[in-house]
Design an enzyme around this catalytic site. Structure first.
Site, PDB file in Angstrom:
ATOM      1  NE  ARG A  47      -2.462   1.087   3.633  1.00 44.79           N
ATOM      2  CZ  ARG A  47      -3.181   0.896   4.733  1.00 44.79           C
ATOM      3  NH1 ARG A  47      -4.444   0.515   4.627  1.00 44.79           N
ATOM      4  NH2 ARG A  47      -2.637   1.046   5.924  1.00 44.79           N
ATOM      5  CB  SER A 116     -12.592  -2.329   1.728  1.00 44.60           C
ATOM      6  OG  SER A 116     -11.195  -2.472   1.856  1.00 44.60           O
ATOM      7  CE  LYS A 145      -8.939   0.122   6.718  1.00 47.11           C
ATOM      8  NZ  LYS A 145      -8.355   0.209   5.391  1.00 47.11           N
TER       9      LYS A 145
END
Length: 230
Positions: A47, A116, A145
């Site tokens: 990521r 997700s 997050k």
């Protein structure tokens, strides 16, 4: 995309590492990934929210070269172009990213595609999709997050498990203190960021988490997770 020495659809459990270079300190992403995989991490998601395309692709290619011989899939967060350029094994999509159907058409049937889910509506809509796994996000509140909805908690995770036909990867605020409970609530895999990237010893952190996962699944310690660092 290379033929890979594993079956993603059969390999449903284990420890899933999501990278964050800002948490790696003086270590490179490759070093942290290498140590984590030695400790038992079975999946790696690269990521990179702030990296330009060329260095992102170069990073992905280095990780692909590291992980392919070990049979560990490399998943790229969000960026389909990087998946194609690096011959990574798949992509993880958020609800605001490219539609699943488009990604599947462009990547083909062998690619791993994770999605997700941040609301019950997301879970219901995903039921008709042939995704390889759902990322239940976040299970607990977490600073890594920030752009997500309210945490699912263990009850929310269990509700998804009772409804969904998909493999579940739980992410968000997971550590050794709650990993076992997350698995018992219905997760097939746990995904961690800071628990490994920010650990003083990523090898031991991964090894200990793998032990906790196996214990919660009633399998005992998985092969290789009791060893010392090579």
């Amino acid at each position: 995309m290379m033929d890979r020495p594993f079956s993603a659809r059969r390999k449903t459990d284990g420890l899933y590492l999501v990278t964050d270079r800002s948490l790696c300190g003086r270590r490179s992403v490759e070093e942290v990934v290498s140590m984590a995989v030695q400790g038992g991490a079975a999946w790696v998601q690269l990521r990179e929210k702030d990296l330009a395309t060329r260095p992102f692709v170069e990073e992905a290619r280095r990780l692909k070269a590291l992980l392919f011989p070990l049979g560990v899939p490399l998943i790229i967060n969000d960026r389909l172009d990087v998946v194609l350029a690096s011959e990574a094994d798949g992509i993880h999509l958020g609800q605001e990213d490219m539609p699943y159907e488009t990604a599947r058409r462009l990547l083909g049937p062998k690619a791993i595609i994770g999605l997700s889910v941040e609301s019950w509506e997301d879970v219901v809509q995903a039921q008709s999709l042939d995704v390889d796994y759902l990322g239940v996000s976040p299970v607990f509140a977490t600073p890594t997050k920030r752009d997500t909805k309210a945490p699912w908690g263990l009850e929310g995770l269990a509700r998804i498990r009772a409804f969904s036909r998909h493999s579940l990867v739980a992410i968000g605020g997971i550590s050794r203190e709650n990993a076992g409970a997350v698995i018992r609530a219905g997760a097939d895999r746990i995904a961690v960021v800071s628990a490994i990237c920010a650990a003083s010893d990523p090898f031991r952190a991964a090894r200990d988490l793998c032990h906790d996962i196996a214990e919660a699944q009633g399998k005992g310690a998985p092969a290789g997770t009791q060893r010392e660092r090579p």
